[in-house]
Design a protein around this motif. Sequence first.
Motif, PDB file in Angstrom:
ATOM      1  N   ILE A 188      37.892  -9.447 -24.214  1.00 36.39           N
ATOM      2  CA  ILE A 188      38.032  -8.642 -22.991  1.00 36.39           C
ATOM      3  C   ILE A 188      39.516  -8.454 -22.669  1.00 36.39           C
ATOM      4  O   ILE A 188      39.965  -7.381 -22.307  1.00 36.39           O
TER       5      ILE A 188
ATOM      6  N   LEU B 217      28.052 -11.380 -21.999  1.00 38.89           N
ATOM      7  CA  LEU B 217      28.973 -10.941 -20.943  1.00 38.89           C
ATOM      8  C   LEU B 217      28.462 -11.390 -19.570  1.00 38.89           C
ATOM      9  O   LEU B 217      29.218 -11.912 -18.746  1.00 38.89           O
ATOM     10  N   ALA B 218      27.151 -11.193 -19.348  1.00 44.34           N
ATOM     11  CA  ALA B 218      26.581 -11.546 -18.043  1.00 44.34           C
ATOM     12  C   ALA B 218      26.640 -13.059 -17.803  1.00 44.34           C
ATOM     13  O   ALA B 218      26.655 -13.509 -16.658  1.00 44.34           O
TER      14      ALA B 218
ATOM     15  N   GLU C 178      21.619  -6.748 -31.291  1.00 46.99           N
ATOM     16  CA  GLU C 178      23.049  -7.083 -31.252  1.00 46.99           C
ATOM     17  C   GLU C 178      23.655  -6.676 -29.913  1.00 46.99           C
ATOM     18  O   GLU C 178      24.392  -7.440 -29.285  1.00 46.99           O
ATOM     19  N   TRP C 179      23.304  -5.470 -29.461  1.00 54.80           N
ATOM     20  CA  TRP C 179      23.806  -5.027 -28.155  1.00 54.80           C
ATOM     21  C   TRP C 179      23.313  -5.943 -27.046  1.00 54.80           C
ATOM     22  O   TRP C 179      24.058  -6.305 -26.149  1.00 54.80           O
TER      23      TRP C 179
ATOM     24  N   ILE D 176      33.167   2.455 -20.211  1.00 53.20           N
ATOM     25  CA  ILE D 176      32.255   1.353 -20.536  1.00 53.20           C
ATOM     26  C   ILE D 176      31.749   1.470 -21.971  1.00 53.20           C
ATOM     27  O   ILE D 176      31.697   0.476 -22.705  1.00 53.20           O
ATOM     28  N   HIS D 177      31.448   2.691 -22.378  1.00 54.92           N
ATOM     29  CA  HIS D 177      30.975   2.900 -23.758  1.00 54.92           C
ATOM     30  C   HIS D 177      32.052   2.474 -24.766  1.00 54.92           C
ATOM     31  O   HIS D 177      31.776   1.751 -25.724  1.00 54.92           O
TER      32      HIS D 177
ATOM     33  N   LEU E  62      34.482  -4.271 -27.951  1.00 58.35           N
ATOM     34  CA  LEU E  62      34.043  -5.674 -27.902  1.00 58.35           C
ATOM     35  C   LEU E  62      33.140  -5.986 -29.092  1.00 58.35           C
ATOM     36  O   LEU E  62      33.245  -7.051 -29.707  1.00 58.35           O
ATOM     37  N   LYS E  63      32.267  -5.049 -29.419  1.00 61.46           N
ATOM     38  CA  LYS E  63      31.327  -5.264 -30.525  1.00 61.46           C
ATOM     39  C   LYS E  63      32.102  -5.465 -31.834  1.00 61.46           C
ATOM     40  O   LYS E  63      31.795  -6.367 -32.611  1.00 61.46           O
TER      41      LYS E  63
ATOM     42  N   TYR F  26      27.202   1.984 -11.778  1.00 67.42           N
ATOM     43  CA  TYR F  26      28.240   2.921 -12.232  1.00 67.42           C
ATOM     44  C   TYR F  26      28.906   3.663 -11.069  1.00 67.42           C
ATOM     45  O   TYR F  26      30.113   3.847 -11.065  1.00 67.42           O
TER      46      TYR F  26
ATOM     47  N   ARG G 130      32.585  -1.353 -24.704  1.00 72.25           N
ATOM     48  CA  ARG G 130      31.499  -2.074 -25.381  1.00 72.25           C
ATOM     49  C   ARG G 130      31.702  -2.015 -26.897  1.00 72.25           C
ATOM     50  O   ARG G 130      31.526  -3.015 -27.601  1.00 72.25           O
ATOM     51  N   ASN G 131      32.054  -0.837 -27.394  1.00 68.59           N
ATOM     52  CA  ASN G 131      32.224  -0.698 -28.842  1.00 68.59           C
ATOM     53  C   ASN G 131      33.412  -1.503 -29.352  1.00 68.59           C
ATOM     54  O   ASN G 131      33.341  -2.090 -30.434  1.00 68.59           O
TER      55      ASN G 131
ATOM     56  N   GLU H 182      22.567   1.930 -27.809  1.00 69.07           N
ATOM     57  CA  GLU H 182      23.371   1.147 -26.855  1.00 69.07           C
ATOM     58  C   GLU H 182      22.806   1.299 -25.448  1.00 69.07           C
ATOM     59  O   GLU H 182      22.626   0.315 -24.726  1.00 69.07           O
TER      60      GLU H 182
ATOM     61  N   ILE I  32      25.263  -9.073 -26.847  1.00 72.34           N
ATOM     62  CA  ILE I  32      26.589  -8.862 -26.241  1.00 72.34           C
ATOM     63  C   ILE I  32      26.457  -8.767 -24.724  1.00 72.34           C
ATOM     64  O   ILE I  32      27.200  -9.417 -23.980  1.00 72.34           O
ATOM     65  N   PHE I  33      25.509  -7.974 -24.252  1.00 74.65           N
ATOM     66  CA  PHE I  33      25.336  -7.804 -22.804  1.00 74.65           C
ATOM     67  C   PHE I  33      24.988  -9.147 -22.149  1.00 74.65           C
ATOM     68  O   PHE I  33      25.492  -9.480 -21.085  1.00 74.65           O
TER      69      PHE I  33
ATOM     70  N   ALA J 221      32.835   3.760 -10.093  1.00 72.10           N
ATOM     71  CA  ALA J 221      33.612   5.007  -9.990  1.00 72.10           C
ATOM     72  C   ALA J 221      34.388   5.034  -8.677  1.00 72.10           C
ATOM     73  O   ALA J 221      35.556   5.434  -8.635  1.00 72.10           O
TER      74      ALA J 221
ATOM     75  N   HIS K   5      29.329  -5.517 -16.314  1.00 72.02           N
ATOM     76  CA  HIS K   5      28.509  -6.537 -16.986  1.00 72.02           C
ATOM     77  C   HIS K   5      28.631  -7.931 -16.388  1.00 72.02           C
ATOM     78  O   HIS K   5      27.742  -8.742 -16.557  1.00 72.02           O
TER      79      HIS K   5
END
Lengths: 196, 219
Positions: A141, B53-54, B45-46, A180-181, A187-188, A162, A184-185, B14, B49-50, A166, A156
């Motif tokens: 992060i 994070l939570a 996998e998603w 966010i998209h 982080l993945k 959302y 997330r990617n 996602e 991750i979520f 905003a 999260h």
Amino acid sequence: VDYQALTDQQVVELARAGRDSAFRELIGRYQRPVFSLIYRMVRDRERAEDLAQDTFIKVLNALDRYDPRYKFSSWIFKIAHNTTLDLLRRKEIDTLSIDGSPHAGTAAEQEASSLTPVSGTENPEQYAENRELGGQIEAAIARLRPEYRTAIVLCHIEGRPYDEIADIMAVPLGTVKTYIHRARNELKRELEHLRI
Amino acid sequence: VTDGTNHPQPETLEMFAGGELPGADGAVVESHLLGCGRCRGEVEEWRHIFHSLAALPAYAPAAGFADRVMAGVRIPHPWHVQVRAWAGAALPRLVPSTPSGWAAVAALLIIPALVGAIFLVWLLSHPQLTAEGLLAFTADRSAAAVGAAFSGALHWLMTTDLVARLLGIGAEIVDLRGVAGVGALMASMGAAVALSLWILYTNLVRTPTREATYVSYSI
């Protein structure tokens, strides 16, 4: 006064009437989420404490300008976000380890700059494992762009919707979704080696 | 929703994992996942991750944080709070602590009440005076006093520089422009009234559509 039964707006009304305990109640309700957001942005305990303190002082001294028809949480997170971004823009903040500041010269300084999470019901093995995994996620992060970091933490970790994010970040809803998209990617990709 | 190979797009998976896909699209993905291990793995996998994070912990500032904040906060003191505070401090000092003190307070309270009561009894026992007559007399004098005060205030207002100047401007417009001037004057006054009504409406009646517009963020 039974503060637990009162909404944020009602507590704000009592604070506006000059009740000292209402101010303390607002601090108690928001000190952890606000401090956590700021800490995850700057990764330095001392700076995070100063920024969180500035945020609360600004908010509590401006309660007469707050419109109680709207969410108090959005307002305080917005001030926290802006205050932190101001510092990030003014100074180059290093990415720090969850175990303490790299500028720490002694073990005592490192201990003083590290943080202990609030929760802790795990056994020692689970605690160590979760702490290591948590540390990897926190580090991932920390490597995100500040905008992505705020968006991902609010979405999260703080569980904000959302449209509220905003409002807090003062950007259109579509931009928040993009942040966010992308976050997330990233982080993945960063966490792929952990196979989580 | 799907790419060229009939698998859902990565973004769709996602969103599905985050519970952000609307009903019909969600159902399509769900049925696809039943027969597609690759996409199921992606969604898992998603979700991991979520979930991770939570599950990250909250951090707390050091002890004494609230006190440090409160040291920088100006607590407002509305007038009724200040009056209450003043009364709370002053009243105990006014309460007598000795029998002679209590006697003095009792005398201070009783003597005027006694004098007033005697005067009232004397008035009402007079053959020409009745309770109704006294009430009518008091009402008449009060109305005259209020009328005089209102008339005095109006006279003061009309003689102020600002009103005199405004009246002068109005008279000039009427003299110079005639009927058109009067029309223009009335139109500008009408516009001012409409603007005032609009401001009142937007602030008191209309429900705002966006929170940020009405919350004072300009700190």
